[in-house]
Design an enzyme around this catalytic site. Structure first.
Site, PDB file in Angstrom:
ATOM      1  N   HIS A 115     -13.643  -4.499  10.575  1.00  0.00           N
ATOM      2  CA  HIS A 115     -13.575  -3.443  11.592  1.00  0.00           C
ATOM      3  C   HIS A 115     -14.847  -2.599  11.547  1.00  0.00           C
ATOM      4  O   HIS A 115     -15.320  -2.247  10.465  1.00  0.00           O
ATOM      5  CB  HIS A 115     -12.364  -2.541  11.355  1.00  0.00           C
ATOM      6  CG  HIS A 115     -11.074  -3.184  11.757  1.00  0.00           C
ATOM      7  ND1 HIS A 115      -9.912  -2.478  11.892  1.00  0.00           N
ATOM      8  CD2 HIS A 115     -10.766  -4.465  12.060  1.00  0.00           C
ATOM      9  CE1 HIS A 115      -8.930  -3.288  12.268  1.00  0.00           C
ATOM     10  NE2 HIS A 115      -9.424  -4.510  12.364  1.00  0.00           N
TER      11      HIS A 115
ATOM     12  N   TYR B 251      -5.689   6.444  14.334  1.00  0.00           N
ATOM     13  CA  TYR B 251      -5.170   7.604  13.597  1.00  0.00           C
ATOM     14  C   TYR B 251      -4.847   8.658  14.642  1.00  0.00           C
ATOM     15  O   TYR B 251      -5.752   9.114  15.347  1.00  0.00           O
ATOM     16  CB  TYR B 251      -6.219   8.153  12.630  1.00  0.00           C
ATOM     17  CG  TYR B 251      -6.496   7.279  11.414  1.00  0.00           C
ATOM     18  CD1 TYR B 251      -7.390   6.218  11.472  1.00  0.00           C
ATOM     19  CD2 TYR B 251      -5.868   7.541  10.195  1.00  0.00           C
ATOM     20  CE1 TYR B 251      -7.648   5.438  10.354  1.00  0.00           C
ATOM     21  CE2 TYR B 251      -6.126   6.763   9.067  1.00  0.00           C
ATOM     22  CZ  TYR B 251      -7.015   5.710   9.156  1.00  0.00           C
ATOM     23  OH  TYR B 251      -7.269   4.946   8.043  1.00  0.00           O
TER      24      TYR B 251
ATOM     25  N   PRO C 264      -2.774   8.783   1.515  1.00  0.00           N
ATOM     26  CA  PRO C 264      -3.309   7.532   2.058  1.00  0.00           C
ATOM     27  C   PRO C 264      -4.177   7.701   3.308  1.00  0.00           C
ATOM     28  O   PRO C 264      -4.809   6.736   3.749  1.00  0.00           O
ATOM     29  CB  PRO C 264      -2.055   6.708   2.374  1.00  0.00           C
ATOM     30  CG  PRO C 264      -0.939   7.690   2.439  1.00  0.00           C
ATOM     31  CD  PRO C 264      -1.308   8.833   1.569  1.00  0.00           C
TER      32      PRO C 264
ATOM     33  N   LYS D 171      -8.256   5.492   0.585  1.00  0.00           N
ATOM     34  CA  LYS D 171      -9.177   5.490  -0.554  1.00  0.00           C
ATOM     35  C   LYS D 171      -8.561   5.014  -1.881  1.00  0.00           C
ATOM     36  O   LYS D 171      -9.290   4.690  -2.825  1.00  0.00           O
ATOM     37  CB  LYS D 171      -9.720   6.913  -0.786  1.00  0.00           C
ATOM     38  CG  LYS D 171     -10.690   7.358   0.272  1.00  0.00           C
ATOM     39  CD  LYS D 171     -12.054   6.750   0.056  1.00  0.00           C
ATOM     40  CE  LYS D 171     -12.942   6.844   1.260  1.00  0.00           C
ATOM     41  NZ  LYS D 171     -13.047   5.655   2.069  1.00  0.00           N
TER      42      LYS D 171
ATOM     43  N   TYR E 156     -15.643   7.195   5.165  1.00  0.00           N
ATOM     44  CA  TYR E 156     -14.535   6.255   5.389  1.00  0.00           C
ATOM     45  C   TYR E 156     -14.888   4.853   4.882  1.00  0.00           C
ATOM     46  O   TYR E 156     -14.070   4.173   4.267  1.00  0.00           O
ATOM     47  CB  TYR E 156     -14.178   6.220   6.885  1.00  0.00           C
ATOM     48  CG  TYR E 156     -12.911   5.440   7.185  1.00  0.00           C
ATOM     49  CD1 TYR E 156     -11.658   6.064   7.093  1.00  0.00           C
ATOM     50  CD2 TYR E 156     -12.959   4.101   7.551  1.00  0.00           C
ATOM     51  CE1 TYR E 156     -10.493   5.356   7.365  1.00  0.00           C
ATOM     52  CE2 TYR E 156     -11.802   3.392   7.824  1.00  0.00           C
ATOM     53  CZ  TYR E 156     -10.570   4.022   7.737  1.00  0.00           C
ATOM     54  OH  TYR E 156      -9.415   3.326   7.992  1.00  0.00           O
TER      55      TYR E 156
HETATM   56  P1  RFL Z   1      -0.394   0.382  -8.980  1.00  0.00           P
HETATM   57  O1  RFL Z   1      -0.612  -0.511  -7.811  1.00  0.00           O
HETATM   58  O2  RFL Z   1       0.659   1.423  -8.892  1.00  0.00           O
HETATM   59  O3  RFL Z   1      -0.090  -0.572 -10.229  1.00  0.00           O
HETATM   60  C1  RFL Z   1       0.375  -0.070 -11.469  1.00  0.00           C
HETATM   61  C2  RFL Z   1       1.181  -1.142 -12.146  1.00  0.00           C
HETATM   62  O4  RFL Z   1       1.637  -0.647 -13.426  1.00  0.00           O
HETATM   63  C3  RFL Z   1       2.990  -1.018 -13.611  1.00  0.00           C
HETATM   64  N1  RFL Z   1       3.615  -0.101 -14.580  1.00  0.00           N
HETATM   65  C4  RFL Z   1       3.847  -0.415 -15.872  1.00  0.00           C
HETATM   66  N2  RFL Z   1       3.615  -1.533 -16.574  1.00  0.00           N
HETATM   67  C5  RFL Z   1       3.985  -1.533 -17.886  1.00  0.00           C
HETATM   68  N3  RFL Z   1       4.595  -0.472 -18.501  1.00  0.00           N
HETATM   69  C6  RFL Z   1       4.826   0.662 -17.821  1.00  0.00           C
HETATM   70  N4  RFL Z   1       5.418   1.713 -18.429  1.00  0.00           N
HETATM   71  C7  RFL Z   1       4.452   0.727 -16.454  1.00  0.00           C
HETATM   72  N5  RFL Z   1       4.551   1.681 -15.499  1.00  0.00           N
HETATM   73  C8  RFL Z   1       4.037   1.171 -14.372  1.00  0.00           C
HETATM   74  C9  RFL Z   1       3.593  -0.930 -12.225  1.00  0.00           C
HETATM   75  O5  RFL Z   1       4.785  -1.706 -12.105  1.00  0.00           O
HETATM   76  C10 RFL Z   1       2.446  -1.480 -11.360  1.00  0.00           C
HETATM   77  O6  RFL Z   1       2.534  -2.878 -11.172  1.00  0.00           O
HETATM   78  O7  RFL Z   1      -1.744   1.129  -9.419  1.00  0.00           O
HETATM   79  P2  RFL Z   1      -3.284   0.641  -9.342  1.00  0.00           P
HETATM   80  O8  RFL Z   1      -3.420  -0.765  -9.876  1.00  0.00           O
HETATM   81  O9  RFL Z   1      -4.053   1.741  -9.929  1.00  0.00           O
HETATM   82  O10 RFL Z   1      -3.606   0.505  -7.788  1.00  0.00           O
HETATM   83  C11 RFL Z   1      -3.656   1.645  -6.960  1.00  0.00           C
HETATM   84  C12 RFL Z   1      -3.203   1.297  -5.547  1.00  0.00           C
HETATM   85  O11 RFL Z   1      -1.966   0.620  -5.612  1.00  0.00           O
HETATM   86  C13 RFL Z   1      -3.064   2.536  -4.662  1.00  0.00           C
HETATM   87  O12 RFL Z   1      -4.096   3.463  -4.926  1.00  0.00           O
HETATM   88  C14 RFL Z   1      -3.112   2.202  -3.169  1.00  0.00           C
HETATM   89  O13 RFL Z   1      -2.007   1.421  -2.798  1.00  0.00           O
HETATM   90  C15 RFL Z   1      -3.138   3.476  -2.323  1.00  0.00           C
HETATM   91  N6  RFL Z   1      -3.074   3.204  -0.873  1.00  0.00           N
HETATM   92  C16 RFL Z   1      -4.202   2.814  -0.185  1.00  0.00           C
HETATM   93  N7  RFL Z   1      -5.376   2.627  -0.822  1.00  0.00           N
HETATM   94  C17 RFL Z   1      -6.481   2.170  -0.140  1.00  0.00           C
HETATM   95  O14 RFL Z   1      -7.549   2.025  -0.765  1.00  0.00           O
HETATM   96  N8  RFL Z   1      -6.448   1.868   1.206  1.00  0.00           N
HETATM   97  C18 RFL Z   1      -5.298   2.016   1.920  1.00  0.00           C
HETATM   98  O15 RFL Z   1      -5.290   1.682   3.100  1.00  0.00           O
HETATM   99  C19 RFL Z   1      -4.121   2.536   1.247  1.00  0.00           C
HETATM  100  N9  RFL Z   1      -2.971   2.699   1.900  1.00  0.00           N
HETATM  101  C20 RFL Z   1      -1.864   3.349  -0.188  1.00  0.00           C
HETATM  102  C21 RFL Z   1      -1.848   3.095   1.221  1.00  0.00           C
HETATM  103  C22 RFL Z   1      -0.690   3.720  -0.843  1.00  0.00           C
HETATM  104  C23 RFL Z   1       0.478   3.867  -0.132  1.00  0.00           C
HETATM  105  N10 RFL Z   1       1.637   4.244  -0.855  1.00  0.00           N
HETATM  106  C24 RFL Z   1       2.830   3.497  -0.836  1.00  0.00           C
HETATM  107  C25 RFL Z   1       1.547   5.274  -1.870  1.00  0.00           C
HETATM  108  C26 RFL Z   1      -0.679   3.233   1.936  1.00  0.00           C
HETATM  109  C27 RFL Z   1       0.477   3.652   1.287  1.00  0.00           C
HETATM  110  C28 RFL Z   1       1.705   3.850   2.128  1.00  0.00           C
HETATM  111  C1  PHB Z   2      -2.375   0.495   5.924  1.00  0.00           C
HETATM  112  O1  PHB Z   2      -2.655  -0.437   6.696  1.00  0.00           O
HETATM  113  O2  PHB Z   2      -1.379   0.448   5.167  1.00  0.00           O
HETATM  114  C2  PHB Z   2      -3.216   1.708   5.917  1.00  0.00           C
HETATM  115  C3  PHB Z   2      -4.398   1.726   6.639  1.00  0.00           C
HETATM  116  C4  PHB Z   2      -5.178   2.871   6.642  1.00  0.00           C
HETATM  117  C5  PHB Z   2      -4.781   3.977   5.928  1.00  0.00           C
HETATM  118  C6  PHB Z   2      -3.618   3.948   5.180  1.00  0.00           C
HETATM  119  C7  PHB Z   2      -2.822   2.820   5.186  1.00  0.00           C
HETATM  120  O3  PHB Z   2      -5.546   5.095   5.965  1.00  0.00           O
END
Ligand code: RFL
Ligand code: PHB
Length: 383
Positions: free
Chosen positions: A72, A194, A286, A290, A378
């Site tokens: 994109h 957005y 989110p 980032k 971004y």
């Molecule tokens: P994770 O993915 O939470 O993984 C951590 C892992 O640790 C395990 N765990 C344990 N294992 C052993 N013993 C324990 N006591 C434990 N406790 C926990 C868990 O089961 C899990 O498997 O962290 P990590 O690897 O640091 O990754 C971070 C990302 O997952 C997170 O920052 C992103 O998903 C945030 N996020 C977004 N980030 C982006 O860069 N671009 C996006 O578009 C974006 N969209 C989002 C998002 C997060 C969202 N939510 C649900 C919070 C959209 C949403 C809706």
């Molecule tokens: C997503 O596709 O889940 C998504 C995309 C952009 C964002 C957050 C989440 O800023």
């Protein structure tokens, strides 16, 4: 059992760290509380910065992302139905789901990952020989290691194992969350939208040309059970520009969940031989996309620090890890907070606050400098 680096958590941070260390001949074991299928079932991030793309490539797992991901070169910002495209200039992002990143890293891993590891506990992190104990299939085990990498997310055991007196935490909890729906229908537009609306924020995103991801801002008091698909689609349409609303292709949701919004940083990311990376160390709302990108940046810095230690006997990288990572973390916190403030409806905003949001939008709409600054943040600031 003995290893060089024990990694807690098999999310994208833990798996990427494991892969980078494996490529340098450094021994790792990953302990993950959940099953592999559970980890793959979590629907989260969707947008990768150039730095994250480059890292996946360098780790030898970029092929499917380049084949199936969507490049994109801009986003649409919608303010009370008025839409303006922000062009990224010569920058870009990749739309490729976190689930796919995780799957690619899981498949590429050769070293051991112990899934469904229960009661993971960290011992002697501030001594020379840290240990990690856990239960698996009813038996207790222990791993001796040189270092522990806490990649276990916001609710993990790693940060909780650090003495509170060593940690400084900074936090803002927002009074709303994002209700997200995944649907097997083509995205409503070619790029992300957005949308700010007085009913609340909405986001039109995607996972592929045939699968879409949509979000609407809801108060944290809302329950997902109270949101039928129909109610979700009606609310989303109400927050979009009328032409976009009319073009929306709806269908039965294949996932629906509410995510809270939070800004959080725990400094200094280190206690003795325990290091925090990814969501274990920081959370961003989110809105700026980032979280996953920051996690990738952290583990690149941490992997380089461990490599310098094992290859050259240098502790400089290890000692400098927190400062290096925190510089980028705070810049991403700033951008995510700003974008959240611009686009959401806050209970306390009031008439003055709404005019300021409108002025922010108008500035972005009309100023080339503001658009360049937006694109730089971004798409990913330089390292
Ligand atoms: P994770 O993915 O939470 O993984 C951590 C892992 O640790 C395990 N765990 C344990 N294992 C052993 N013993 C324990 N006591 C434990 N406790 C926990 C868990 O089961 C899990 O498997 O962290 P990590 O690897 O640091 O990754 C971070 C990302 O997952 C997170 O920052 C992103 O998903 C945030 N996020 C977004 N980030 C982006 O860069 N671009 C996006 O578009 C974006 N969209 C989002 C998002 C997060 C969202 N939510 C649900 C919070 C959209 C949403 C809706
Ligand atoms: C997503 O596709 O889940 C998504 C995309 C952009 C964002 C957050 C989440 O800023």
């Amino acid at each position: 059992m003995r290893t060089q680096v024990a990694i807690i958590g098999a999310g994208p941070a833990g798996l990427m760290l494991g892969k980078l260390l494996e490529m340098s001949g450094i021994d790792t074991v990953i302990l993950e509380r959940k099953s592999a299928n559970y980890v793959l079932g979590r629907i989260r991030a969707g947008v990768l910065e150039q730095g994250a793309m480059d890292l996946l490539d360098a780790a030898g797992v970029g092929a499917r992302m380049y084949a199936e991901g969507l490049i994109h070169t801009g986003i649409d910002l919608s303010f009370d139905g008025e839409v303006h495209r922000i062009d990224f200039g010569d920058r870009k992002v990749m739309v490729y789901g976190q689930t796919e990143v995780t799957r690619d890293l899981m498949e590429a891993r050769k070293a051991e990952t112990i899934y469904e590891a229960e009661d993971v506990a960290l011992h002697d992190c501030d001594g020379g020989r840290p240990r990690v104990s856990y239960r698996h299939a009813g038996e207790t085990h222990e791993i001796e290691c040189d270092f522990i990498a806490g990649c276990d997310g916001f609710h993990g055991v790693s940060r909780a194992s650090m003495p509170a007196s060593d940690l400084r935490t900074y936090e803002r909890v927002y009074p709303f969350g994002w209700l997200g729906v995944l649907v097997d229908r083509p995205p409503v537009a070619d790029e992300l939208i957005y949308a700010h609306h007085e009913r609340g924020f909405a986001l039109c995103s995607m996972r592929s040309k045939s699968r879409s991801r949509y979000y609407v801002q809801v108060p944290m008091t809302e329950k997902v059970e109270d949101w039928s698909d129909e109610r979700f689609w009606d609310e989303l349409r109400a927050r979009l520009n009328p032409d976009t609303a009319a073009a929306l292709k709806t269908g039965p949701s294949i996932e629906k969940s509410i995510a809270p919004l939070r800004s959080f940083v725990a400094e200094p990311l280190r206690h003795g031989r325990l290091f925090l990376a990814g969501d274990a160390a920081h959370i961003v709302p989110p809105t700026g996309a980032k979280g996953l990108n920051l996690a990738m940046h952290d583990v690149r810095a941490l992997a380089e620090a461990f490599m310098a230690f094992y290859r050259k006997g240098s502790s400089a990288g290890i000692d400098g890890y927190a400062d290096r990572a925190l510089k980028r973390i705070w810049l991403a916190e700033r951008f995510s907070w700003w974008m959240t403030s611009l686009l959401h409806t806050f209970p306390e905003t009031g008439a003055f606050g709404r005019r300021i949001q409108r002025a922010e939008f108008d500035y972005l709409r009309t100023s080339e400098v503001a658009q360049r600054s937006f694109a730089e943040n971004y798409c990913g600031l330089p390292d």
